[in-house]
Design an enzyme around this catalytic site. Sequence first.
Site, PDB file in Angstrom:
ATOM      1  N   PRO A  11       0.779  -1.232   0.000  1.00 41.44           N
ATOM      2  CA  PRO A  11       0.000   0.000   0.000  1.00 41.44           C
ATOM      3  C   PRO A  11       0.817   1.291   0.000  1.00 41.44           C
ATOM      4  O   PRO A  11       1.869   1.364   0.633  1.00 41.44           O
ATOM      5  CB  PRO A  11      -0.828  -0.104   1.293  1.00 41.44           C
ATOM      6  CG  PRO A  11      -0.135  -1.101   2.131  1.00 41.44           C
ATOM      7  CD  PRO A  11       0.520  -2.060   1.187  1.00 41.44           C
ATOM      8  N   ASN A  12       0.284   2.243  -0.727  1.00 33.03           N
ATOM      9  CA  ASN A  12       0.802   3.614  -0.817  1.00 33.03           C
ATOM     10  C   ASN A  12       2.084   3.748  -1.628  1.00 33.03           C
ATOM     11  O   ASN A  12       2.552   4.859  -1.883  1.00 33.03           O
ATOM     12  CB  ASN A  12       1.006   4.228   0.590  1.00 33.03           C
ATOM     13  CG  ASN A  12      -0.294   4.286   1.357  1.00 33.03           C
ATOM     14  OD1 ASN A  12      -1.288   4.801   0.852  1.00 33.03           O
ATOM     15  ND2 ASN A  12      -0.326   3.742   2.567  1.00 33.03           N
ATOM     16  N   ARG A  19       5.024  11.258  -2.715  1.00 29.60           N
ATOM     17  CA  ARG A  19       4.693  11.027  -1.304  1.00 29.60           C
ATOM     18  C   ARG A  19       5.950  11.185  -0.436  1.00 29.60           C
ATOM     19  O   ARG A  19       6.933  10.482  -0.643  1.00 29.60           O
ATOM     20  CB  ARG A  19       4.161   9.591  -1.165  1.00 29.60           C
ATOM     21  CG  ARG A  19       4.064   9.067   0.239  1.00 29.60           C
ATOM     22  CD  ARG A  19       3.879   7.540   0.258  1.00 29.60           C
ATOM     23  NE  ARG A  19       3.804   7.056   1.604  1.00 29.60           N
ATOM     24  CZ  ARG A  19       4.081   5.806   1.969  1.00 29.60           C
ATOM     25  NH1 ARG A  19       4.444   4.913   1.076  1.00 29.60           N
ATOM     26  NH2 ARG A  19       3.989   5.436   3.226  1.00 29.60           N
ATOM     27  N   TYR A  24      11.130   9.125   1.001  1.00 30.36           N
ATOM     28  CA  TYR A  24      11.127   8.062  -0.013  1.00 30.36           C
ATOM     29  C   TYR A  24      11.803   8.448  -1.328  1.00 30.36           C
ATOM     30  O   TYR A  24      11.907   7.616  -2.230  1.00 30.36           O
ATOM     31  CB  TYR A  24       9.681   7.616  -0.282  1.00 30.36           C
ATOM     32  CG  TYR A  24       9.006   7.057   0.948  1.00 30.36           C
ATOM     33  CD1 TYR A  24       9.494   5.894   1.549  1.00 30.36           C
ATOM     34  CD2 TYR A  24       7.902   7.682   1.531  1.00 30.36           C
ATOM     35  CE1 TYR A  24       8.908   5.384   2.705  1.00 30.36           C
ATOM     36  CE2 TYR A  24       7.311   7.177   2.674  1.00 30.36           C
ATOM     37  CZ  TYR A  24       7.808   6.039   3.252  1.00 30.36           C
ATOM     38  OH  TYR A  24       7.232   5.521   4.387  1.00 30.36           O
ATOM     39  N   ASN A  75       8.074  -5.572  -0.844  1.00 31.09           N
ATOM     40  CA  ASN A  75       7.993  -4.380  -0.003  1.00 31.09           C
ATOM     41  C   ASN A  75       6.544  -4.303   0.481  1.00 31.09           C
ATOM     42  O   ASN A  75       5.663  -3.838  -0.252  1.00 31.09           O
ATOM     43  CB  ASN A  75       8.363  -3.109  -0.767  1.00 31.09           C
ATOM     44  CG  ASN A  75       8.364  -1.887   0.151  1.00 31.09           C
ATOM     45  OD1 ASN A  75       7.857  -1.953   1.273  1.00 31.09           O
ATOM     46  ND2 ASN A  75       8.928  -0.790  -0.322  1.00 31.09           N
ATOM     47  N   ALA A  78       3.273  -0.512   4.920  1.00 30.98           N
ATOM     48  CA  ALA A  78       2.935  -0.513   6.348  1.00 30.98           C
ATOM     49  C   ALA A  78       2.520  -1.894   6.860  1.00 30.98           C
ATOM     50  O   ALA A  78       2.608  -2.163   8.070  1.00 30.98           O
ATOM     51  CB  ALA A  78       1.822   0.503   6.611  1.00 30.98           C
ATOM     52  N   HIS A  81       4.628  -4.094   9.370  1.00 31.40           N
ATOM     53  CA  HIS A  81       4.701  -3.962  10.816  1.00 31.40           C
ATOM     54  C   HIS A  81       3.605  -4.716  11.565  1.00 31.40           C
ATOM     55  O   HIS A  81       3.677  -4.830  12.777  1.00 31.40           O
ATOM     56  CB  HIS A  81       4.683  -2.467  11.180  1.00 31.40           C
ATOM     57  CG  HIS A  81       5.607  -1.659  10.311  1.00 31.40           C
ATOM     58  ND1 HIS A  81       6.967  -1.888  10.277  1.00 31.40           N
ATOM     59  CD2 HIS A  81       5.374  -0.673   9.384  1.00 31.40           C
ATOM     60  CE1 HIS A  81       7.530  -1.057   9.388  1.00 31.40           C
ATOM     61  NE2 HIS A  81       6.579  -0.315   8.838  1.00 31.40           N
ATOM     62  N   ASP A  88       2.341 -15.296   7.164  1.00 30.34           N
ATOM     63  CA  ASP A  88       1.972 -16.705   6.996  1.00 30.34           C
ATOM     64  C   ASP A  88       2.014 -17.113   5.528  1.00 30.34           C
ATOM     65  O   ASP A  88       2.392 -18.237   5.196  1.00 30.34           O
ATOM     66  CB  ASP A  88       0.580 -16.970   7.575  1.00 30.34           C
ATOM     67  CG  ASP A  88       0.564 -16.966   9.103  1.00 30.34           C
ATOM     68  OD1 ASP A  88       1.653 -16.943   9.709  1.00 30.34           O
ATOM     69  OD2 ASP A  88      -0.542 -16.991   9.685  1.00 30.34           O
ATOM     70  N   GLU A  99      12.910  -9.098   1.776  1.00 35.00           N
ATOM     71  CA  GLU A  99      12.097  -7.931   2.157  1.00 35.00           C
ATOM     72  C   GLU A  99      12.875  -6.668   1.817  1.00 35.00           C
ATOM     73  O   GLU A  99      14.056  -6.574   2.157  1.00 35.00           O
ATOM     74  CB  GLU A  99      11.796  -7.994   3.665  1.00 35.00           C
ATOM     75  CG  GLU A  99      10.940  -6.848   4.151  1.00 35.00           C
ATOM     76  CD  GLU A  99      10.670  -6.932   5.650  1.00 35.00           C
ATOM     77  OE1 GLU A  99      10.305  -8.011   6.157  1.00 35.00           O
ATOM     78  OE2 GLU A  99      10.850  -5.891   6.315  1.00 35.00           O
ATOM     79  N   HIS A 101      12.877  -2.217   1.677  1.00 41.10           N
ATOM     80  CA  HIS A 101      12.282  -0.930   2.035  1.00 41.10           C
ATOM     81  C   HIS A 101      13.127   0.182   1.435  1.00 41.10           C
ATOM     82  O   HIS A 101      14.358   0.106   1.441  1.00 41.10           O
ATOM     83  CB  HIS A 101      12.226  -0.754   3.556  1.00 41.10           C
ATOM     84  CG  HIS A 101      11.375  -1.790   4.207  1.00 41.10           C
ATOM     85  ND1 HIS A 101      10.008  -1.751   4.162  1.00 41.10           N
ATOM     86  CD2 HIS A 101      11.705  -2.935   4.849  1.00 41.10           C
ATOM     87  CE1 HIS A 101       9.528  -2.809   4.771  1.00 41.10           C
ATOM     88  NE2 HIS A 101      10.526  -3.555   5.193  1.00 41.10           N
ATOM     89  N   SER A 103      13.097   3.300   2.698  1.00 39.73           N
ATOM     90  CA  SER A 103      13.644   4.013   3.856  1.00 39.73           C
ATOM     91  C   SER A 103      14.296   3.017   4.816  1.00 39.73           C
ATOM     92  O   SER A 103      14.035   1.808   4.735  1.00 39.73           O
ATOM     93  CB  SER A 103      12.523   4.767   4.578  1.00 39.73           C
ATOM     94  OG  SER A 103      11.564   3.844   5.095  1.00 39.73           O
ATOM     95  N   ARG A 108      13.549   5.183  11.993  1.00 35.92           N
ATOM     96  CA  ARG A 108      12.366   6.054  11.953  1.00 35.92           C
ATOM     97  C   ARG A 108      11.556   5.883  13.245  1.00 35.92           C
ATOM     98  O   ARG A 108      12.131   5.664  14.300  1.00 35.92           O
ATOM     99  CB  ARG A 108      11.558   5.733  10.692  1.00 35.92           C
ATOM    100  CG  ARG A 108      12.360   5.963   9.402  1.00 35.92           C
ATOM    101  CD  ARG A 108      11.549   5.644   8.175  1.00 35.92           C
ATOM    102  NE  ARG A 108      10.377   6.501   8.072  1.00 35.92           N
ATOM    103  CZ  ARG A 108       9.333   6.246   7.264  1.00 35.92           C
ATOM    104  NH1 ARG A 108       9.342   5.176   6.491  1.00 35.92           N
ATOM    105  NH2 ARG A 108       8.302   7.071   7.226  1.00 35.92           N
ATOM    106  N   ARG A 112       8.005   1.357  13.357  1.00 38.27           N
ATOM    107  CA  ARG A 112       8.475   0.857  12.051  1.00 38.27           C
ATOM    108  C   ARG A 112       9.676  -0.075  12.175  1.00 38.27           C
ATOM    109  O   ARG A 112      10.020  -0.785  11.236  1.00 38.27           O
ATOM    110  CB  ARG A 112       8.854   2.026  11.130  1.00 38.27           C
ATOM    111  CG  ARG A 112       7.671   2.820  10.672  1.00 38.27           C
ATOM    112  CD  ARG A 112       8.072   3.805   9.583  1.00 38.27           C
ATOM    113  NE  ARG A 112       7.156   4.914   9.568  1.00 38.27           N
ATOM    114  CZ  ARG A 112       6.005   4.930   8.895  1.00 38.27           C
ATOM    115  NH1 ARG A 112       5.645   3.914   8.156  1.00 38.27           N
ATOM    116  NH2 ARG A 112       5.210   5.983   8.957  1.00 38.27           N
TER     117      ARG A 112
HETATM  118  C1  DQA Z   1       8.241   1.351   3.522  1.00 38.63           C
HETATM  119  C2  DQA Z   1       8.390   1.588   5.040  1.00 38.63           C
HETATM  120  C3  DQA Z   1       7.059   1.409   5.748  1.00 38.63           C
HETATM  121  O1  DQA Z   1       7.205   1.663   7.138  1.00 38.63           O
HETATM  122  C4  DQA Z   1       6.024   2.371   5.191  1.00 38.63           C
HETATM  123  O2  DQA Z   1       4.771   2.134   5.797  1.00 38.63           O
HETATM  124  C5  DQA Z   1       5.922   2.323   3.710  1.00 38.63           C
HETATM  125  C6  DQA Z   1       7.159   2.236   2.925  1.00 38.63           C
HETATM  126  C7  DQA Z   1       9.563   1.677   2.763  1.00 38.63           C
HETATM  127  O3  DQA Z   1       9.701   1.193   1.641  1.00 38.63           O
HETATM  128  O4  DQA Z   1      10.401   2.417   3.270  1.00 38.63           O
HETATM  129  O5  DQA Z   1       4.846   2.441   3.130  1.00 38.63           O
HETATM  130  O6  DQA Z   1       7.930  -0.015   3.307  1.00 38.63           O
END
Ligand code: DQA
Length: 145
Positions: A11-12, A19, A24, A75, A78, A81, A88, A99, A101, A103, A108, A112
Amino acid sequence: MQKKIIVINGPNLNLIGSREPEVYGTVTLAEIAAAVIEEAQRLGMEADFIQTNHEGEIIDKIHEARRKYDLIILNPGAYTHYSIAIRDAVKAAELPCIEVHLSNIHAREEFRSKSVIAPVCTGQISGFGANSYIIALKAAAMMLS
Ligand code: DQA
């Protein structure tokens, strides 16, 4: 046979580029997708790249990956977390999973720094901006060769 990788974004992440650019960066997800697909080819692999804002769709893609891919780069945004359901699914997929990220999640807010997904992954790459994905691809190439 050529190894296949799926890169799944949660998401996002569709909004990166605009954003919170101070966190980011200004590179868009479409630009990252293009760089990942090109770098995968250079490394002799094939990569598919997707993004969804829906937890269930991430889980469906991880289930599908079981039969179609050799490795997952994830990735979870959120969901990193708190999504035990995604954790699972990764465990059930029985595929190597990296995994990533953009950031550094350990530098942070406190909430996170905990990833519920990382313990079922091969490893975590965090904090290199768009390069986190390229580093993950290189790690994938080493693991799959
Ligand atoms: C993220 C880090 C997460 O904490 C955050 O919610 C994101 C982006 C990252 O790529 O840094 O949406 O996964």
